[in-house]
Design a protein around this motif. Structure first.
Motif, PDB file in Angstrom:
ATOM      1  N   ARG A 299       0.807  -1.226   0.000  1.00  0.00           N
ATOM      2  CA  ARG A 299       0.000   0.000   0.000  1.00  0.00           C
ATOM      3  C   ARG A 299       0.838   1.273   0.000  1.00  0.00           C
ATOM      4  N   ASP A 300       2.118   1.165   0.364  1.00  0.00           N
ATOM      5  CA  ASP A 300       3.029   2.303   0.346  1.00  0.00           C
ATOM      6  C   ASP A 300       3.898   2.308  -0.911  1.00  0.00           C
ATOM      7  N   ASP A 301       3.531   1.513  -1.908  1.00  0.00           N
ATOM      8  CA  ASP A 301       4.265   1.365  -3.173  1.00  0.00           C
ATOM      9  C   ASP A 301       5.668   0.800  -2.983  1.00  0.00           C
ATOM     10  N   VAL A 302       5.890   0.068  -1.911  1.00  0.00           N
ATOM     11  CA  VAL A 302       7.168  -0.608  -1.685  1.00  0.00           C
ATOM     12  C   VAL A 302       7.105  -1.958  -2.372  1.00  0.00           C
ATOM     13  N   ARG A 303       8.141  -2.274  -3.138  1.00  0.00           N
ATOM     14  CA  ARG A 303       8.205  -3.536  -3.873  1.00  0.00           C
ATOM     15  C   ARG A 303       8.870  -4.606  -3.003  1.00  0.00           C
ATOM     16  N   HIS A 304       8.234  -5.761  -2.925  1.00  0.00           N
ATOM     17  CA  HIS A 304       8.770  -6.898  -2.176  1.00  0.00           C
ATOM     18  C   HIS A 304       8.994  -8.043  -3.163  1.00  0.00           C
ATOM     19  N   GLU A 305      10.243  -8.299  -3.511  1.00  0.00           N
ATOM     20  CA  GLU A 305      10.554  -9.404  -4.417  1.00  0.00           C
ATOM     21  C   GLU A 305      10.549 -10.695  -3.611  1.00  0.00           C
ATOM     22  N   VAL A 306       9.779 -11.672  -4.090  1.00  0.00           N
ATOM     23  CA  VAL A 306       9.570 -12.912  -3.344  1.00  0.00           C
ATOM     24  C   VAL A 306       9.892 -14.099  -4.243  1.00  0.00           C
ATOM     25  N   ARG A 307      10.572 -15.042  -3.665  1.00  0.00           N
ATOM     26  CA  ARG A 307      10.886 -16.303  -4.347  1.00  0.00           C
ATOM     27  C   ARG A 307       9.902 -17.348  -3.857  1.00  0.00           C
ATOM     28  N   GLY A 308       8.965 -17.700  -4.720  1.00  0.00           N
ATOM     29  CA  GLY A 308       7.976 -18.726  -4.395  1.00  0.00           C
ATOM     30  C   GLY A 308       8.271 -19.985  -5.187  1.00  0.00           C
ATOM     31  N   LYS A 309       7.287 -20.860  -5.227  1.00  0.00           N
ATOM     32  CA  LYS A 309       7.449 -22.102  -6.000  1.00  0.00           C
ATOM     33  C   LYS A 309       6.115 -22.481  -6.628  1.00  0.00           C
TER      34      LYS A 309
ATOM     35  N   ARG B 241       6.045 -14.169   4.087  1.00  0.00           N
ATOM     36  CA  ARG B 241       7.023 -13.091   3.872  1.00  0.00           C
ATOM     37  C   ARG B 241       6.634 -11.798   4.584  1.00  0.00           C
ATOM     38  N   ASP B 242       5.669 -11.875   5.498  1.00  0.00           N
ATOM     39  CA  ASP B 242       5.216 -10.718   6.285  1.00  0.00           C
ATOM     40  C   ASP B 242       4.731  -9.553   5.430  1.00  0.00           C
ATOM     41  N   ILE B 243       4.044  -9.873   4.347  1.00  0.00           N
ATOM     42  CA  ILE B 243       3.425  -8.862   3.500  1.00  0.00           C
ATOM     43  C   ILE B 243       1.980  -8.736   3.952  1.00  0.00           C
ATOM     44  N   ASP B 244       1.504  -7.513   4.067  1.00  0.00           N
ATOM     45  CA  ASP B 244       0.236  -7.204   4.717  1.00  0.00           C
ATOM     46  C   ASP B 244      -0.994  -7.532   3.868  1.00  0.00           C
ATOM     47  N   ILE B 245      -1.235  -8.828   3.669  1.00  0.00           N
ATOM     48  CA  ILE B 245      -2.493  -9.297   3.090  1.00  0.00           C
ATOM     49  C   ILE B 245      -3.211 -10.025   4.217  1.00  0.00           C
ATOM     50  N   GLU B 246      -4.426  -9.588   4.522  1.00  0.00           N
ATOM     51  CA  GLU B 246      -5.088 -10.109   5.715  1.00  0.00           C
ATOM     52  C   GLU B 246      -5.565 -11.553   5.575  1.00  0.00           C
TER      53      GLU B 246
ATOM     54  N   ASP C  19       4.072 -20.027 -15.538  1.00  0.00           N
ATOM     55  CA  ASP C  19       3.574 -18.953 -16.410  1.00  0.00           C
ATOM     56  C   ASP C  19       3.489 -17.612 -15.683  1.00  0.00           C
ATOM     57  N   LEU C  20       3.487 -17.631 -14.350  1.00  0.00           N
ATOM     58  CA  LEU C  20       3.341 -16.395 -13.572  1.00  0.00           C
ATOM     59  C   LEU C  20       4.686 -15.806 -13.147  1.00  0.00           C
ATOM     60  N   GLU C  21       5.780 -16.326 -13.668  1.00  0.00           N
ATOM     61  CA  GLU C  21       7.123 -15.801 -13.377  1.00  0.00           C
ATOM     62  C   GLU C  21       7.149 -14.303 -13.676  1.00  0.00           C
ATOM     63  N   GLY C  22       7.595 -13.510 -12.684  1.00  0.00           N
ATOM     64  CA  GLY C  22       7.721 -12.063 -12.853  1.00  0.00           C
ATOM     65  C   GLY C  22       6.454 -11.274 -12.588  1.00  0.00           C
ATOM     66  N   MET C  23       5.381 -11.917 -12.176  1.00  0.00           N
ATOM     67  CA  MET C  23       4.107 -11.233 -11.933  1.00  0.00           C
ATOM     68  C   MET C  23       4.247 -10.219 -10.805  1.00  0.00           C
ATOM     69  N   GLU C  24       3.639  -9.052 -11.005  1.00  0.00           N
ATOM     70  CA  GLU C  24       3.573  -8.021  -9.972  1.00  0.00           C
ATOM     71  C   GLU C  24       2.163  -7.997  -9.409  1.00  0.00           C
ATOM     72  N   ILE C  25       2.069  -8.155  -8.101  1.00  0.00           N
ATOM     73  CA  ILE C  25       0.790  -8.214  -7.402  1.00  0.00           C
ATOM     74  C   ILE C  25       0.655  -6.940  -6.583  1.00  0.00           C
ATOM     75  N   THR C  26      -0.352  -6.142  -6.887  1.00  0.00           N
ATOM     76  CA  THR C  26      -0.536  -4.862  -6.203  1.00  0.00           C
ATOM     77  C   THR C  26      -1.632  -4.977  -5.163  1.00  0.00           C
ATOM     78  N   LEU C  27      -1.319  -4.545  -3.938  1.00  0.00           N
ATOM     79  CA  LEU C  27      -2.319  -4.514  -2.881  1.00  0.00           C
ATOM     80  C   LEU C  27      -3.116  -3.219  -3.001  1.00  0.00           C
ATOM     81  N   PRO C  28      -4.450  -3.289  -2.928  1.00  0.00           N
ATOM     82  CA  PRO C  28      -5.247  -2.057  -3.006  1.00  0.00           C
ATOM     83  C   PRO C  28      -5.018  -1.192  -1.768  1.00  0.00           C
TER      84      PRO C  28
END
Length: 191
Positions: free
Chosen positions: A83-93, A105-110, A166-175
């Motif tokens: 929500r503060d436009d800070v980018r969090h790069e995450v390595r998932g699987k 990863r302690d990203i604020d999605i409830e 197929d979702l490699e590199g996807m940017e997910i924006t929190l409203p």
């Protein structure tokens, strides 16, 4: 007392596994102190909607996301924009649930309903090109999205998005805000 409850459970839901019989017995006997709350609410909600309960190889909701990839071929790199436009790069699987991965990863999605499609607090916005790579949202997901503030044409509930290569590199924006139905200021903590 367990035998009549087990019999009652089997008559209601003959397809239940023994693990789910135990959960249902906890619900019916109101012995919730021996069961995990998120399993109970998820179980009840999913059966009330006719959605099958998956035990995912013995893992509970969100536990898969705490495991590291078994090989580099399974890695999917994504970016959360908070929500503060800070980018969090995450390595998932491959197979990670986007909401539970954010919790790890302690990203604020409830995710107040623990992925049971009963709220819109995990609402995210995806880029057009990635939105089109996902399966169509279910009617239940669309119903919950209708309640989400800052809804866009590419909004999804992050609890319903599973990572693929197929979702490699996807940017997910929190409203900028989400809607939680609690009125007492309670903010649930991820499990």
């Amino acid at each position: 007392m367990a035998a009549p409850i087990r019999s009652f459970a089997r008559s209601l839901f003959p397809m239940l596994s023994s693990r789910n019989h135990t959960i249902l017995r906890c619900i019916l006997a109101k012995k919730t102190n021996s069961c995990k709350t998120f399993e109970l609410s998820s179980f009840v909600h999913r059966f009330s909607r006719g959605i099958s309960v998956s035990t995912a190889g013995g893992l509970n909701n969100g536990e898969y996301e705490w495991q590291e990839p078994k090989s580099e071929a399974d890695v999917v790199n994504i970016v959360y924009i908070d929500r503060d436009d800070v980018r969090h790069e995450v390595r998932g699987k491959v197979g990670d649930n986007v909401m539970y991965l954010a919790h790890r990863r302690d990203i604020d999605i409830e995710g107040a309903c623990e992925a049971s499609l009963a709220c819109c607090t995990c609402h995210v916005v995806l880029p057009d090109n990635f939105y089109e790579k996902l399966p169509e949202p279910t009617e239940e997901e669309e119903d919950m999205l209708d309640l989400a503030p800052f809804l866009t044409a590419t909004s999804r509930l992050s609890c319903q998005v599973e990572l693929t290569k197929d979702l490699e590199g996807m940017e997910i924006t929190l409203p900028q805000a989400t809607r939680n139905f609690y009125v007492d200021g309670h903010v649930p903590e991820p499990h």
